[in-house]
Design a protein around this motif. Structure first.
Motif, short mmCIF file in Angstrom:
data_model
loop_
_atom_site.label_atom_id
_atom_site.label_comp_id
_atom_site.label_asym_id
_atom_site.label_seq_id
_atom_site.Cartn_x
_atom_site.Cartn_y
_atom_site.Cartn_z
N ILE A 1 -4.52 13.18 -8.16
CA ILE A 1 -4.59 12.58 -9.49
C ILE A 1 -5.41 13.48 -10.41
CG2 ILE A 1 -5.48 10.63 -10.83
CD1 ILE A 1 -4.84 8.87 -8.34
N GLY A 2 -6.58 13.90 -9.96
CA GLY A 2 -7.44 14.76 -10.77
C GLY A 2 -6.78 16.09 -11.10
N GLY A 3 -6.08 16.66 -10.15
CA GLY A 3 -5.40 17.93 -10.38
C GLY A 3 -4.30 17.82 -11.42
N HIS A 4 -3.53 16.74 -11.35
CA HIS A 4 -2.45 16.55 -12.32
C HIS A 4 -3.02 16.25 -13.72
CE1 HIS A 4 0.24 16.47 -8.89
NE2 HIS A 4 1.25 16.54 -9.75
N ILE A 5 -4.12 15.52 -13.77
CA ILE A 5 -4.76 15.26 -15.07
C ILE A 5 -5.22 16.58 -15.68
CG2 ILE A 5 -6.79 14.26 -16.18
CD1 ILE A 5 -6.47 11.86 -14.32
N LYS B 1 -5.09 8.54 -16.23
CA LYS B 1 -5.32 8.40 -14.80
C LYS B 1 -4.31 7.43 -14.19
CE LYS B 1 -8.86 5.97 -13.57
NZ LYS B 1 -10.23 5.53 -13.27
N TYR B 2 -4.11 6.29 -14.84
CA TYR B 2 -3.17 5.30 -14.31
C TYR B 2 -1.73 5.79 -14.41
CZ TYR B 2 -6.79 1.87 -13.50
OH TYR B 2 -7.89 1.22 -13.00
N THR C 1 -9.14 10.71 -0.23
CA THR C 1 -9.62 11.88 -0.96
C THR C 1 -8.46 12.74 -1.45
OG1 THR C 1 -11.61 11.88 0.40
CG2 THR C 1 -11.12 13.90 -0.80
N ARG C 2 -7.45 12.88 -0.62
CA ARG C 2 -6.27 13.67 -0.98
C ARG C 2 -5.58 13.09 -2.22
NH1 ARG C 2 -2.89 16.95 2.41
NH2 ARG C 2 -0.90 17.30 1.42
N GLN D 1 0.65 6.42 -11.12
CA GLN D 1 1.94 5.75 -11.01
C GLN D 1 3.05 6.77 -10.75
OE1 GLN D 1 3.12 3.53 -14.46
NE2 GLN D 1 4.69 2.42 -13.36
N GLU D 2 3.02 7.90 -11.46
CA GLU D 2 4.02 8.94 -11.26
C GLU D 2 3.99 9.49 -9.83
OE1 GLU D 2 3.36 11.93 -14.20
OE2 GLU D 2 3.75 10.54 -15.86
N LEU D 3 2.79 9.55 -9.25
CA LEU D 3 2.62 10.08 -7.90
C LEU D 3 2.84 9.02 -6.83
CD1 LEU D 3 -0.52 12.35 -8.44
CD2 LEU D 3 1.87 13.06 -8.30
N GLY D 4 3.03 7.76 -7.27
CA GLY D 4 3.23 6.68 -6.31
C GLY D 4 1.95 6.23 -5.64
#
Length: 68
Positions: free
Chosen positions: A47-51, A19-20, A41-42, A24-27
């Motif tokens: 984060i959830g989608g990338h995980i 998650k962290y 929420t966005r 971090q990758e998404l800024g």
């Protein structure tokens, strides 16, 4: 009511780390205290989608390397 019970309890630390890393990758700045109630929420969805994408990729790799 959501059921967020982990099947493998030892996976909690790995999921938190992921998650962290993704944030971090998404800024996206996450609170080190663990409370992220001020997170948009966005951003939480991103984060959830990338995980989820990563977990699917990991599972696909493991399945492709499995010998039946």
């Amino acid at each position: 009511m959501a059921n967020n019970t982990l099947v493998v309890q030892q996976a909690q630390a790995a999921l938190n780390q992921m998650k962290y890393e993704v944030a971090q990758e998404l800024g996206i700045q996450l609170s080190p205290t663990g409370y992220n109630g001020n997170l948009a929420t966005r951003d939480a969805g991103a984060i959830g989608g990338h995980i989820t994408k990563r977990l699917v990729q990991i599972a696909e790799q493991q399945l492709s390397n499995a010998k039946w």
